[in-house]
Design a protein around this motif. Structure first.
Motif, PDB file in Angstrom:
ATOM      1  N   THR A  71    -112.119  25.144  18.290  1.00  0.00           N
ATOM      2  CA  THR A  71    -113.130  26.017  18.495  1.00  0.00           C
ATOM      3  C   THR A  71    -112.574  27.208  19.120  1.00  0.00           C
ATOM      4  O   THR A  71    -111.741  27.040  20.131  1.00  0.00           O
ATOM      5  N   THR A 104    -118.937  32.762  13.748  1.00  0.00           N
ATOM      6  CA  THR A 104    -120.086  33.061  14.570  1.00  0.00           C
ATOM      7  C   THR A 104    -119.936  34.843  15.028  1.00  0.00           C
ATOM      8  O   THR A 104    -118.854  35.062  15.587  1.00  0.00           O
ATOM      9  N   TYR A 160    -128.626  36.079   7.942  1.00  0.00           N
ATOM     10  CA  TYR A 160    -127.305  36.006   7.734  1.00  0.00           C
ATOM     11  C   TYR A 160    -126.709  37.044   7.756  1.00  0.00           C
ATOM     12  O   TYR A 160    -127.146  38.250   7.151  1.00  0.00           O
ATOM     13  N   LYS A 212    -120.209  32.836   7.297  1.00  0.00           N
ATOM     14  CA  LYS A 212    -120.669  33.641   8.502  1.00  0.00           C
ATOM     15  C   LYS A 212    -121.961  33.535   8.940  1.00  0.00           C
ATOM     16  O   LYS A 212    -122.768  33.337   8.222  1.00  0.00           O
ATOM     17  N   ARG A 213    -122.115  33.319  10.330  1.00  0.00           N
ATOM     18  CA  ARG A 213    -123.349  33.124  10.876  1.00  0.00           C
ATOM     19  C   ARG A 213    -123.586  33.955  12.058  1.00  0.00           C
ATOM     20  O   ARG A 213    -122.494  34.503  12.584  1.00  0.00           O
ATOM     21  N   TYR A 214    -124.708  34.262  12.461  1.00  0.00           N
ATOM     22  CA  TYR A 214    -125.084  35.129  13.682  1.00  0.00           C
ATOM     23  C   TYR A 214    -124.872  34.083  15.058  1.00  0.00           C
ATOM     24  O   TYR A 214    -125.144  32.721  14.785  1.00  0.00           O
ATOM     25  N   VAL A 215    -124.809  34.465  16.103  1.00  0.00           N
ATOM     26  CA  VAL A 215    -124.818  33.608  17.281  1.00  0.00           C
ATOM     27  C   VAL A 215    -126.078  32.720  17.463  1.00  0.00           C
ATOM     28  O   VAL A 215    -127.365  33.481  16.888  1.00  0.00           O
ATOM     29  N   THR A 267    -122.868  26.841  14.743  1.00  0.00           N
ATOM     30  CA  THR A 267    -122.360  28.326  15.319  1.00  0.00           C
ATOM     31  C   THR A 267    -122.480  28.063  16.969  1.00  0.00           C
ATOM     32  O   THR A 267    -122.821  27.187  17.578  1.00  0.00           O
ATOM     33  N   SER A 293    -122.730  30.208  20.828  1.00  0.00           N
ATOM     34  CA  SER A 293    -123.451  30.844  21.633  1.00  0.00           C
ATOM     35  C   SER A 293    -122.924  32.393  22.009  1.00  0.00           C
ATOM     36  O   SER A 293    -123.333  33.083  22.690  1.00  0.00           O
ATOM     37  N   PRO A 346    -119.487  35.203  19.975  1.00  0.00           N
ATOM     38  CA  PRO A 346    -118.539  35.209  18.794  1.00  0.00           C
ATOM     39  C   PRO A 346    -117.423  34.366  18.955  1.00  0.00           C
ATOM     40  O   PRO A 346    -116.685  34.121  20.077  1.00  0.00           O
TER      41      PRO A 346
END
Length: 161
Positions: free
Chosen positions: A9, A70, A94, A131-134, A140, A142, A144
Motif C-alpha cells: 500500500t 485512490t 469515478y 482509478k477510484r476516489y477516496v 480504495t 481513506s 490518496p
C-alpha cells in the motif's frame, strides 16, 4: 485467483509519468511535478516490504501488475455552507479526468522495478489498473495512494545448483 507474490500500500498523491517538456536550454524534464515524489513513495514502500524478506530475488518471469489508484475528490464535488463536506448528488462516481490511468501505471511500474521487485518492467505481461476516489469502494484508501499487487503468471523456477 492466485495469491500475489508481492503487495504494498503506497501513501501519497499518485503522479503520472509520460509527458516531457523541454526548457529554454533544451533539457527535457517531466511535465508533472508529482511524478518524482510518487515514484519515491512507491519505491520506499516496496523497499520497506522487501526488507523483511532476505531471500527475495527480483521476479524474472511473467507477471500481472494490479494497481488501484485512490485519488482525492475535487472540492467542487462537495456542497458549500451548511452542506460543506456533503457529496453532491451530481458528483461522478469515478474519476474520468486527468491524470490518465496509463501514465499513473507507467510511473508506478517503473518504481516497482527500481525497487528490485521485478528484474525488468518487460516481465509485466498483464496489467489491471483502476482509478477510484477516496473511500470509493473495494481496494480504495481513506486518503490518496494506491494498492499495488504483483502476481506471478507462472510457477517460480526451482533454484538450480
Amino acid at each position: 485467483m492466485t495469491k500475489p507474490a508481492f503487495e504494498i500500500t503506497v501513501h501519497g498523491m499518485p503522479g503520472p509519468q509520460g509527458s516531457k517538456t523541454r526548457n529554454a536550454a533544451g533539457a527535457m524534464y517531466e511535465s508533472s511535478a508529482k511524478v518524482k515524489p510518487w515514484r519515491e513513495a512507491v519505491k520506499r514502500a516496496a523497499l520497506d516490504a522487501l526488507a523483511y524478506d532476505e531471500t527475495w530475488q527480483p521476479i524474472r518471469d511473467a507477471v500481472r501488475l494490479e494497481v488501484v489508484f485512490t485519488l482525492p475528490r475535487p472540492k467542487h464535488h462537495f456542497g458549500t455552507g451548511r452542506n460543506a463536506g456533503v457529496l453532491k448528488a451530481s458528483a461522478p462516481q469515478y474519476p474520468t479526468g486527468k491524470p490518465d490511468t496509463d501514465k499513473l501505471l507507467r510511473s508506478t511500474q517503473d518504481a516497482v522495478k527500481d525497487a528490485g521487485v521485478l528484474l525488468d518492467d518487460s516481465v509485466v505481461t498483464d496489467t489491471v489498473a483502476a482509478k477510484r476516489y477516496v473511500l470509493g469502494g473495494d481496494d480504495t484508501l481513506s486518503h490518496p495512494g494506491a494498492i499495488v499487487r504483483v502476481c506471478r503468471l507462472t510457477k517460480p523456477k526451482e533454484s538450480q545448483p
